[in-house]
Design an enzyme around this catalytic site. Structure first.
Site, short mmCIF file in Angstrom:
data_model
loop_
_atom_site.label_atom_id
_atom_site.label_comp_id
_atom_site.label_asym_id
_atom_site.label_seq_id
_atom_site.Cartn_x
_atom_site.Cartn_y
_atom_site.Cartn_z
N ASP A 215 0.85 -1.19 0.00
CA ASP A 215 0.00 0.00 0.00
C ASP A 215 0.89 1.24 0.00
O ASP A 215 1.82 1.36 0.81
CB ASP A 215 -0.90 0.00 1.23
N HIS A 228 -5.22 14.37 -9.08
CA HIS A 228 -5.38 12.94 -9.33
C HIS A 228 -4.64 12.48 -10.57
O HIS A 228 -4.25 11.32 -10.68
CB HIS A 228 -6.87 12.60 -9.44
N GLU A 257 -4.81 2.39 -4.03
CA GLU A 257 -3.35 2.46 -4.04
C GLU A 257 -2.73 1.17 -3.51
O GLU A 257 -1.59 1.17 -3.03
CB GLU A 257 -2.87 3.66 -3.21
#
Length: 339
Positions: A215, A228, A257
Site C-alpha cells: 500500500d 489525481h 493504491e
C-alpha cells in the site's frame, strides 16, 4: 421558515455525501453497521469520537478493523461483493460459453474446408477426361452438369473461407475481451479478478506460495497536493516497478493504491527479501510533476508478506497480509512486515 428548511436539507445532504466519502476512504461496504459508525463520527465533528478518529487517521491513514471495533463500531465482512460481481460472473460465464461454441464452430469450418479443398480440382480433372473420351454419348450434358458442380463447390469454398476468417476474428475478439476484464485500465497490470482466479488455480505441488500486500504510504497527500492526474501516474510507475522487481510472479492492482503479489516457489524469508528490495527501488525514485517539474518528494510503500497455507481461502490469506501491512505502517511506514 422555508430558508431554514432549505438550509437543513442542504446540511443533511452534505452529511450523506461525507458519510459516503468516509466509507470509501476506509474501504467499508455500505452495510448498516458501517453507515451507523460513520454517522456517529461525522454527525458530531467536535465530539470525542471524531477527535479520536482524526488522530488515528492523521496523514491519510486508513482505519483498521481493530480501531473501529475499539471505538464501539462493527466491521462486517460481506459474503459477496454485490450485484456488480454477480453481473461480472454471469458475463464471464456467457463469454466462456460463447468462446467454446466459437471454438467448436471454427473446428467444424476448418474440417469442412479441408475436406472440400481438393474436391473441385478432382472434378475438374474428371470433366477434362470425359471431354476427350471417345464414343461417349451425351458428353455435352455431362460436362455442363460437372461444370455447374465445380462452380458451386468453388463458391462454397469461398463462403467457407470467409466464415472461417470471421470466426477466427470473433474468437480473437472474445479472447481480448476476457483479458480486458482481468486487467486494470490505469496501470495495465492484472486486476483483482485475475488475482482471485490465479489463487484458486494455484498448483499446490509446485512449491510454497506467499502473498504480499503493498500500500502506497500517504498517497492521499499526493492527490491533494498535485491532483489525481499526477497521482495516477505515480500509481502506474509504482505498479510497474513492483511488477519488474517481482518478475515471474503475479503482480496485480488490487484496488486504489493497493497492490498484491502472488509468489510461487519461494520461502517466506525469500519473499520478504524480494519485496524489501522492490521497496528500496521505489523509495530511491525521485518523482517530479512533469508539467511543472516540481518535485513530489519521496513516495514509498509498506508491505505485509505471509506464507499461504494449502487449505486456506484467498480472503483469509489476504486478511493476514493486510494486518501485517498495517503493522508496517504503524511501525513507521516504508518497510516490510512478515510473519
Amino acid at each position: 421558515m422555508r430558508d431554514a428548511q432549505g438550509a437543513r436539507a442542504m446540511a443533511v445532504e452534505g452529511l450523506f455525501e461525507r458519510i459516503g466519502q468516509f466509507l470509501r476512504d476506509h474501504r467499508l461496504s455500505p452495510e448498516p453497521a458501517h453507515y451507523s459508525f460513520a454517522y456517529s463520527v461525522l454527525a458530531a465533528p467536535d465530539g470525542p469520537l471524531a477527535a479520536t478518529v482524526a488522530r488515528l487517521t492523521e496523514g491519510g491513514v486508513r482505519l483498521l478493523r481493530k480501531d473501529i471495533e475499539a471505538l464501539g463500531g462493527q466491521v462486517v465482512i460481506p459474503v459477496s461483493t454485490g450485484d456488480a460481481d454477480v453481473r461480472n460472473g454471469e458475463a464471464d460465464r456467457l463469454v466462456a460459453e460463447t468462446q467454446e461454441q466459437v471454438n467448436d464452430f471454427a473446428s467444424i469450418m476448418q474440417t469442412i474446408h479441408a475436406e472440400t479443398r481438393g474436391l473441385g480440382h478432382e472434378l475438374a480433372e474428371s470433366a477434362a477426361a470425359i471431354t476427350i473420351a471417345p464414343g461417349l454419348a451425351e458428353i455435352d450434358q455431362i460436362t455442363r452438369i460437372t461444370s455447374a458442380m465445380i462452380e458451386r463447390i468453388r463458391e462454397s469454398e469461398v463462403r467457407l473461407a470467409t466464415a472461417t476468417e470471421e470466426t477466427n476474428l470473433l474468437r480473437a475478439k472474445l479472447a481480448e475481451a476476457r483479458d480486458t476484464a482481468r486487467r486494470d485500465t490505469l496501470t495495465g497490470l492484472p486486476n483483482r479478478r485475475a488475482f482471485d482466479e490465479a489463487f484458486a488455480a494455484r498448483d499446490l505441488d509446485a512449491g510454497p506460495y506467499c502473498l504480499a500486500v503493498c500500500d502506497v504510504d500517504r498517497f492521499k497527500r499526493v492527490n491533494d497536493a498535485f491532483g489525481h492526474g499526477v497521482g495516477d501516474r505515480v500509481l502506474t510507475v509504482i505498479g510497474q516497478t513492483i511488477a519488474e522487481g517481482c518478475g515471474g510472479h503475479l503482480v496485480v492492482r488490487h484496488g486504489g493504491e493497493e497492490f498484491a503479489v502472488l509468489m510461487q516457489g519461494v520461502s517466506l524469508s525469500d519473499a520478504a527479501a524480494l519485496l524489501d528490495s522492490v521497496r528500496a527501488m521505489v523509495a530511491a525514485k525521485r518523482f517530479r510533476n512533469r508539467e511543472t517539474d516540481r518535485p513530489l518528494g519521496q513516495v514509498t510503500f509498506s508491505a505485509g508478506v505471509t506464507a499461504i497455507h494449502a487449505d486456506e481461502t484467498a480472503e483469509a490469506a489476504f486478511l493476514r497480509a493486510d494486518r501485517l501491512l498495517y503493522t508496517a505502517k504503524g511501525d513507521g511506514r516504508d518497510r516490510v512486515c512478515t510473519a
